[in-house]
Design an enzyme around this catalytic site. Structure first.
Site, PDB file in Angstrom:
ATOM      1  N   ALA A  66     -13.457  34.593 -22.363  1.00 49.90           N
ATOM      2  CA  ALA A  66     -13.516  33.131 -22.458  1.00 49.90           C
ATOM      3  C   ALA A  66     -14.958  32.757 -22.782  1.00 49.90           C
ATOM      4  O   ALA A  66     -15.880  33.520 -22.498  1.00 49.90           O
ATOM      5  CB  ALA A  66     -13.084  32.516 -21.135  1.00 49.90           C
ATOM      6  N   GLY A 111     -11.039  37.588 -20.906  1.00 51.71           N
ATOM      7  CA  GLY A 111      -9.901  37.020 -21.630  1.00 51.71           C
ATOM      8  C   GLY A 111      -9.491  37.847 -22.840  1.00 51.71           C
ATOM      9  O   GLY A 111      -8.345  37.781 -23.275  1.00 51.71           O
ATOM     10  N   GLU A 114      -7.354  40.542 -21.479  1.00 53.87           N
ATOM     11  CA  GLU A 114      -6.109  39.882 -21.060  1.00 53.87           C
ATOM     12  C   GLU A 114      -5.231  39.535 -22.266  1.00 53.87           C
ATOM     13  O   GLU A 114      -4.009  39.657 -22.203  1.00 53.87           O
ATOM     14  CB  GLU A 114      -6.443  38.631 -20.234  1.00 53.87           C
ATOM     15  N   GLU A 134     -15.094  39.575 -14.738  1.00 48.11           N
ATOM     16  CA  GLU A 134     -15.078  38.279 -14.047  1.00 48.11           C
ATOM     17  C   GLU A 134     -15.734  38.296 -12.668  1.00 48.11           C
ATOM     18  O   GLU A 134     -16.484  37.379 -12.332  1.00 48.11           O
ATOM     19  CB  GLU A 134     -13.630  37.761 -13.912  1.00 48.11           C
TER      20      GLU A 134
END
Ligand code: DAK
Length: 260
Positions: A66, A111, A114, A134
């Site tokens: 992200a 992300g 993911e 994270e």
């Protein structure tokens, strides 16, 4: 909707979706995720696209997570909107009727890892790096990482990757089952396309029903999953491709599927 941060093109029946923000290593900001969501919605309803490949623009990164720069200034309402649209988009990718291959051509972090895990399976270039950084940023994975990654690599490796926030290379990712294949970077798209074409040569409805049964079964008990398998298996016998596939076998010829 026109796109500034992604590209979508078709190579015959293969849809190629590129996250294309190389100046930020293809990090996912709100605009990119909104475009991705729009594009996935179009793919969902495009009968011409039989297989999708997702990759990153440039040669360094698939998706570096992200967008931390954008996230750092978000308020609670904006953060919630961003989280929700990204979650919905990743789930939409996971549930696309078409099989989706992630062609991971560099960093797949946070992300990015993911997103790769929301795809059906992953091929990687030799320079690929995977990780869930994270907890080092004071947050938990929030785009499905706590759920999909352990389902892909098993609880032990999934927990180790998330708790340590460490990066692994493509060979290690291959060893733990996170990627199916590692190839030199210049061969990555060709390899992904070769597999996509092989998938596309089979009966489209059967492939899509198999995907639906696998996805459903992974998230429920085996008895319920088997009952669903029974349903989709039966449904195949209502298709012209089942008649053609079996007739072709009996007649010792190649099947000519019509996607009906
Ligand atoms: N965000 C924004 N910009 C990024 C970025 C990122 N994730 N990753 C790289 N960039 C930008 C850099 O800032 C730099 O920009 P300029 O300085 O040139 O303007 C440019 O890309 C090139 O990066 P580097 O100069 O750092 O390149 P290096 O080769 O030195 O390093 C690297 C590459 C990938 C190791 C490094 O860039 C890096 O560590 N990047 C951050 C990776 C990371 O921590 N990713 C995980 C993000 S956390 C949520 C749910 C989930 C999430 C968020 C919210 N909700 C439910 C609300 C998810 C969070 C994450 O994904």
């Amino acid at each position: 909707m026109s796109y500034n941060n992604i590209k979508f093109e078709k190579d015959g029946v293969i849809g190629i979706l590129t996250i294309d923000r190389p100046k930020a290593l293809n990090a996912l900001n709100t605009e990119t995720v909104t475009e991705l969501n729009d594009c996935v919605g179009k793919i969902e309803n495009d009968p011409e696209v039989k297989v999708v490949i997702i990759t990153g623009g440039g040669s360094k990164s698939f998706v570096a997570g992200a967008d931390i720069v954008e996230m750092s200034t978000k308020n609670a309402v904006e953060g919630r909107f961003f989280g929700k649209i990204a979650q919905d988009t990743f789930t939409r990718i996971e549930n696309l009727p078409q099989p989706v291959i992630a062609a991971v051509n560099g960093y797949a972090l946070g992300g990015g890892c993911e997103l790769a895990c929301a795809c059906d399976f992953r091929y990687a270039s030799e320079n690929a790096k995977f990780g869930q950084p994270e907890v080092g940023l004071g947050i938990t994975p929030g785009f499905g990482g706590t759920q999909r990654l352990p389902r892909v690599v098993g609880r032990g490796y999934g927990k180790e990757l998330i708790y340590t926030a460490s990066m692994i290379d493509a060979e290690e990712a291959h060893r733990i089952g996170l990627v199916n294949k590692v190839v030199p970077q210049e061969q990555l798209m060709d390899e992904a396309k070769k597999t996509a074409k092989k998938i596309a040569s089979n009966a489209k409805i059967a492939v899509q029903l198999a995907k639906a049964a696998i996805n459903r079964g992974i998230n429920c008990d085996v008895i319920t999953g088997i009952a669903y398998e029974d349903e989709v298996f039966g449904l195949c016998f209502a298709t012209e491709d089942q008649k053609e596939g079996m007739a072709a076998f009996v007649e010792k010829r190649k099947a000519n599927f019509t996607d009906k």
